[in-house]
Motif scaffolding. Structure first.
Motif, PDB file in Angstrom:
ATOM      1  N   MET A  30       0.838  -1.198   0.000  1.00  0.00           N
ATOM      2  CA  MET A  30       0.000   0.000   0.000  1.00  0.00           C
ATOM      3  C   MET A  30       0.873   1.247   0.000  1.00  0.00           C
ATOM      4  SD  MET A  30      -3.004  -0.753   2.802  1.00  0.00           S
ATOM      5  CE  MET A  30      -4.123  -2.150   2.659  1.00  0.00           C
ATOM      6  N   ASN A  31       0.405   2.302  -0.727  1.00  0.00           N
ATOM      7  CA  ASN A  31       1.096   3.576  -0.628  1.00  0.00           C
ATOM      8  C   ASN A  31       0.595   4.308   0.620  1.00  0.00           C
ATOM      9  OD1 ASN A  31      -1.353   4.941  -1.275  1.00  0.00           O
ATOM     10  ND2 ASN A  31      -0.929   4.662  -3.456  1.00  0.00           N
ATOM     11  N   ALA A  32       1.234   5.432   0.947  1.00  0.00           N
ATOM     12  CA  ALA A  32       0.947   6.129   2.197  1.00  0.00           C
ATOM     13  C   ALA A  32      -0.518   6.546   2.300  1.00  0.00           C
ATOM     14  CB  ALA A  32       1.852   7.349   2.333  1.00  0.00           C
ATOM     15  N   SER A  33      -1.086   7.053   1.212  1.00  0.00           N
ATOM     16  CA  SER A  33      -2.479   7.513   1.276  1.00  0.00           C
ATOM     17  C   SER A  33      -3.440   6.349   1.466  1.00  0.00           C
ATOM     18  CB  SER A  33      -2.835   8.290   0.002  1.00  0.00           C
ATOM     19  OG  SER A  33      -2.724   7.454  -1.148  1.00  0.00           O
ATOM     20  N   THR A  34      -3.117   5.209   0.859  1.00  0.00           N
ATOM     21  CA  THR A  34      -3.971   4.030   1.006  1.00  0.00           C
ATOM     22  C   THR A  34      -3.925   3.507   2.437  1.00  0.00           C
ATOM     23  OG1 THR A  34      -3.568   3.429  -1.299  1.00  0.00           O
ATOM     24  CG2 THR A  34      -4.471   1.728   0.129  1.00  0.00           C
ATOM     25  N   VAL A  35      -2.733   3.500   3.037  1.00  0.00           N
ATOM     26  CA  VAL A  35      -2.605   3.073   4.440  1.00  0.00           C
ATOM     27  C   VAL A  35      -3.411   3.996   5.341  1.00  0.00           C
ATOM     28  CG1 VAL A  35      -1.007   2.770   6.373  1.00  0.00           C
ATOM     29  CG2 VAL A  35      -0.353   1.997   4.094  1.00  0.00           C
ATOM     30  N   ALA A  36      -3.288   5.284   5.125  1.00  0.00           N
ATOM     31  CA  ALA A  36      -4.029   6.245   5.940  1.00  0.00           C
ATOM     32  C   ALA A  36      -5.531   6.040   5.799  1.00  0.00           C
ATOM     33  CB  ALA A  36      -3.642   7.668   5.542  1.00  0.00           C
ATOM     34  N   GLU A  37      -6.002   5.843   4.560  1.00  0.00           N
ATOM     35  CA  GLU A  37      -7.436   5.624   4.328  1.00  0.00           C
ATOM     36  C   GLU A  37      -7.908   4.339   4.995  1.00  0.00           C
ATOM     37  OE1 GLU A  37      -7.729   5.621   0.113  1.00  0.00           O
ATOM     38  OE2 GLU A  37      -7.322   7.785  -0.088  1.00  0.00           O
ATOM     39  N   THR A  38      -7.082   3.302   4.937  1.00  0.00           N
ATOM     40  CA  THR A  38      -7.434   2.022   5.552  1.00  0.00           C
ATOM     41  C   THR A  38      -7.588   2.162   7.061  1.00  0.00           C
ATOM     42  OG1 THR A  38      -6.330   0.758   3.827  1.00  0.00           O
ATOM     43  CG2 THR A  38      -6.685  -0.362   5.934  1.00  0.00           C
ATOM     44  N   LEU A  39      -6.627   2.832   7.702  1.00  0.00           N
ATOM     45  CA  LEU A  39      -6.701   2.999   9.161  1.00  0.00           C
ATOM     46  C   LEU A  39      -7.859   3.889   9.559  1.00  0.00           C
ATOM     47  CD1 LEU A  39      -4.819   1.743  11.339  1.00  0.00           C
ATOM     48  CD2 LEU A  39      -3.990   1.531   9.014  1.00  0.00           C
ATOM     49  N   TYR A  40      -8.142   4.917   8.752  1.00  0.00           N
ATOM     50  CA  TYR A  40      -9.297   5.775   9.038  1.00  0.00           C
ATOM     51  C   TYR A  40     -10.591   4.951   8.980  1.00  0.00           C
ATOM     52  CZ  TYR A  40     -12.957   9.272   8.288  1.00  0.00           C
ATOM     53  OH  TYR A  40     -14.107  10.003   8.375  1.00  0.00           O
ATOM     54  N   ARG A  41     -10.707   4.096   7.962  1.00  0.00           N
ATOM     55  CA  ARG A  41     -11.904   3.251   7.833  1.00  0.00           C
ATOM     56  C   ARG A  41     -12.042   2.298   9.012  1.00  0.00           C
ATOM     57  NH1 ARG A  41     -11.856  -1.627   5.826  1.00  0.00           N
ATOM     58  NH2 ARG A  41      -9.906  -1.242   4.674  1.00  0.00           N
ATOM     59  N   LEU A  42     -10.928   1.687   9.415  1.00  0.00           N
ATOM     60  CA  LEU A  42     -10.971   0.788  10.572  1.00  0.00           C
ATOM     61  C   LEU A  42     -11.406   1.542  11.822  1.00  0.00           C
ATOM     62  CD1 LEU A  42      -7.685  -1.329  10.123  1.00  0.00           C
ATOM     63  CD2 LEU A  42     -10.028  -1.979   9.528  1.00  0.00           C
ATOM     64  N   GLY A  43     -10.909   2.771  11.970  1.00  0.00           N
ATOM     65  CA  GLY A  43     -11.263   3.567  13.134  1.00  0.00           C
ATOM     66  C   GLY A  43     -12.743   3.908  13.184  1.00  0.00           C
ATOM     67  N   VAL A  44     -13.288   4.334  12.058  1.00  0.00           N
ATOM     68  CA  VAL A  44     -14.715   4.664  11.990  1.00  0.00           C
ATOM     69  C   VAL A  44     -15.559   3.443  12.317  1.00  0.00           C
ATOM     70  CG1 VAL A  44     -16.578   5.332  10.434  1.00  0.00           C
ATOM     71  CG2 VAL A  44     -14.402   6.571  10.373  1.00  0.00           C
ATOM     72  N   GLN A  45     -15.197   2.301  11.736  1.00  0.00           N
ATOM     73  CA  GLN A  45     -15.949   1.069  11.976  1.00  0.00           C
ATOM     74  C   GLN A  45     -15.821   0.608  13.431  1.00  0.00           C
ATOM     75  OE1 GLN A  45     -15.504  -0.619   7.371  1.00  0.00           O
ATOM     76  NE2 GLN A  45     -14.263  -1.499   8.997  1.00  0.00           N
ATOM     77  N   ALA A  46     -14.634   0.745  13.994  1.00  0.00           N
ATOM     78  CA  ALA A  46     -14.433   0.339  15.380  1.00  0.00           C
ATOM     79  C   ALA A  46     -15.251   1.203  16.333  1.00  0.00           C
ATOM     80  CB  ALA A  46     -12.953   0.414  15.738  1.00  0.00           C
ATOM     81  N   ARG A  47     -15.271   2.503  16.093  1.00  0.00           N
ATOM     82  CA  ARG A  47     -16.036   3.386  16.969  1.00  0.00           C
ATOM     83  C   ARG A  47     -17.524   3.043  16.934  1.00  0.00           C
ATOM     84  NH1 ARG A  47     -14.398   5.251  21.033  1.00  0.00           N
ATOM     85  NH2 ARG A  47     -12.878   6.760  20.272  1.00  0.00           N
ATOM     86  N   ALA A  48     -18.058   2.781  15.739  1.00  0.00           N
ATOM     87  CA  ALA A  48     -19.472   2.401  15.629  1.00  0.00           C
ATOM     88  C   ALA A  48     -19.718   1.072  16.338  1.00  0.00           C
ATOM     89  CB  ALA A  48     -19.874   2.319  14.161  1.00  0.00           C
ATOM     90  N   ALA A  49     -18.824   0.116  16.140  1.00  0.00           N
ATOM     91  CA  ALA A  49     -18.980  -1.200  16.772  1.00  0.00           C
ATOM     92  C   ALA A  49     -18.876  -1.100  18.291  1.00  0.00           C
ATOM     93  CB  ALA A  49     -17.934  -2.169  16.234  1.00  0.00           C
ATOM     94  N   SER A  50     -18.036  -0.190  18.792  1.00  0.00           N
ATOM     95  CA  SER A  50     -17.856  -0.077  20.243  1.00  0.00           C
ATOM     96  C   SER A  50     -19.151   0.327  20.933  1.00  0.00           C
ATOM     97  CB  SER A  50     -16.749   0.934  20.569  1.00  0.00           C
ATOM     98  OG  SER A  50     -17.165   2.268  20.328  1.00  0.00           O
ATOM     99  N   ARG A  51     -19.960   1.121  20.259  1.00  0.00           N
ATOM    100  CA  ARG A  51     -21.228   1.539  20.866  1.00  0.00           C
ATOM    101  C   ARG A  51     -22.193   0.367  20.975  1.00  0.00           C
ATOM    102  NH1 ARG A  51     -20.135   6.121  17.248  1.00  0.00           N
ATOM    103  NH2 ARG A  51     -19.295   7.811  18.516  1.00  0.00           N
ATOM    104  N   ALA A  52     -22.159  -0.503  19.971  1.00  0.00           N
ATOM    105  CA  ALA A  52     -23.004  -1.703  20.031  1.00  0.00           C
ATOM    106  C   ALA A  52     -22.487  -2.680  21.088  1.00  0.00           C
ATOM    107  CB  ALA A  52     -23.043  -2.379  18.660  1.00  0.00           C
ATOM    108  N   MET A  53     -21.155  -2.805  21.208  1.00  0.00           N
ATOM    109  CA  MET A  53     -20.587  -3.727  22.196  1.00  0.00           C
ATOM    110  C   MET A  53     -20.856  -3.233  23.615  1.00  0.00           C
ATOM    111  SD  MET A  53     -19.354  -6.323  20.645  1.00  0.00           S
ATOM    112  CE  MET A  53     -18.444  -7.069  22.007  1.00  0.00           C
TER     113      MET A  53
END
Length: 427
Positions: free
Chosen positions: A1-24
């Protein structure tokens, strides 16, 4: 992955994790237990695909030739290790759920009742090396504590971790919980770590497990709180009022039962009043097991008379060293005051023990030694989440806030204040 792709991937994981944390956070104890039991079942049922993925990692590591024999051994995902992971999930499922517990409720003069409630941290990031079983340990503790987590394992274990993470997602789905509650960073790019530890909007806590270089980097660069320990320079102090037989047995176990863990004793302090009786006996044990003894002048004068003893002069660096090997530093001290002062100066604040029959000395040691675990008449090797009855641990913390010592389910929660009223207003 290039730098922008890595950043986008981690941002997506973060958004998904935050939403999941509320359900958990609102998940029932029954649903979390169901997910853990299903994960245990899947681990046992999918042994062959897990073995295939693990063999891919082992073959790649051997071909690269950049892993030592101990690191290769840690990379193995054997049937015994998988079974241990499965049993850990089942043990967690059977434990009481601490999330939502209320404590310390007290009625105030105004009529309100004030107390505290245990709640999940939210989202934690786990950064670790080699051992793929940590994927299951972290995931299972995250589920039990009602959190979401983002896991970043070492590149050498990527295939194994991906296979294990897929089982976790499947177990969560089967229990009606969000699969994004446990996510694995899908790239071995080291830039991913930098992004993960700098996302305070999406990550509430970082837990690193690995070498000193990794932990120092994360502690230096993280923009969210970190639970960590850098070294395990653990001490055993033999007091002048000790039971000699007990002292020899416990000291031997604390050092030689296993050399590589962070809770193995690395430094031995002996009160002057008992040094002449104790040191020759422990010296015979260490000599038989090939343990090198790095000594101050007083202990060296006694130990160099032991047949076959490997004795060397200690340097200043030895008093704070974590050897993770058959090497131990030894010093004769005047007594309990001298021992406490030495430990508080040189200890890594992980685990320290006193071997004594003197109740006052034991109590002083417990109160005054500034470490995460302090023991009386027991081996430092007990500093472990399983041995402490936590069922599992996600790591050891030598920090002084929030979690200290082995970090289990409660260490992945925090307390918030709750107020229960019946219409009271403040005058």
């Amino acid at each position: 992955m290039n730098a922008s792709t890595v950043a986008e991937t981690l941002y997506r994981l973060g958004v998904q994790a935050r939403a999941a944390s509320r359900a958990m956070a609102r998940a029932s104890a029954a649903d979390k237990a169901r997910a853990l039991r299903e994960l245990a079942r899947l681990l046992r049922a999918r042994g062959q695909p897990l073995a295939t993925a693990n063999q891919t990692d082992l073959d790649r590591a051997r071909a690269a030739g950049d892993l030592s024999a101990p690191m290769l051994d840690r990379l193995k995902l054997t049937p015994a290790i998988i079974e241990t992971c499965a049993q850990g999930c089942e043990q967690l499922a059977a434990m009481p759920d601490v999330v939502g517990e209320m404590s310390g409720l007290r009625q105030q003069p105004s009529g309100i009742r004030v107390g505290q409630m245990r709640v999940p941290i939210g989202v934690f990031g786990m950064i670790y090396e080699s051992r793929p079983n940590v994927t299951i340990e972290a995931a299972s503790l995250s589920i039990k504590s009602g959190n979401a987590c983002i896991l970043r394992g070492g590149s050498e274990a990527l295939a194994s971790n991906q296979a294990l993470a897929a089982l976790v997602r499947e177990a969560l789905e089967q229990a009606g919980l969000p699969p994004d509650a446990v996510q694995l960073v899908p790239t071995a790019d080291r830039a991913a770590v930098g992004y993960l530890i700098a996302m305070p909007d999406y990550v509430d806590l970082i837990i690193p497990r690995g070498g000193r270089g990794l932990i120092e980097r994360i502690s230096r660069e993280a923009k969210v709180p970190v639970i960590k320990h850098l070294d395990g320079n653990c001490h055993t102090y033999v007091d002048d009022s000790c039971d000699l037989d007990l002292a020899v047995t416990v000291t031997d176990n604390a050092k030689t039962q296993k050399y590589s863990p962070c809770n193995a004793t690395e430094s031995l302090l002996v009160a002057r009043g008992v040094a002449g009786a104790f040191l020759p006996r422990i010296g015979v044990v260490f000599a038989a097991k090939g343990v090198e003894m790095r000594c101050d002048a007083e202990s060296k004068a006694i130990l160099q008379t032991v047949p076959g003893a490997h004795v060397a002069d200690a340097t200043e660096a030895d008093w704070s060293a974590e050897y993770l090997a058959p090497v131990i530093s030894i010093k004769v001290v005047a007594g309990v005051d001298d021992a406490i002062a030495h430990i508080n100066r040189y200890s890594s604040h992980h685990t320290d023990a006193i071997l004594t029959r003197d109740h006052d000395h034991a109590q002083r040691f417990l109160r005054e030694v500034d470490s995460a675990s302090v023991m009386v008449n027991a081996s430092t090797r007990f500093a472990d989440g399983f041995e402490y009855g936590l069922s599992a641990e996600i790591g050891i913390s030598t920090d002084k806030f929030h979690a200290r010592g082995p970090v289990g389910v409660e260490g992945l929660t925090s307390l918030k204040w709750v107020v229960l009223g019946q219409g009271q207003v403040r005058g």
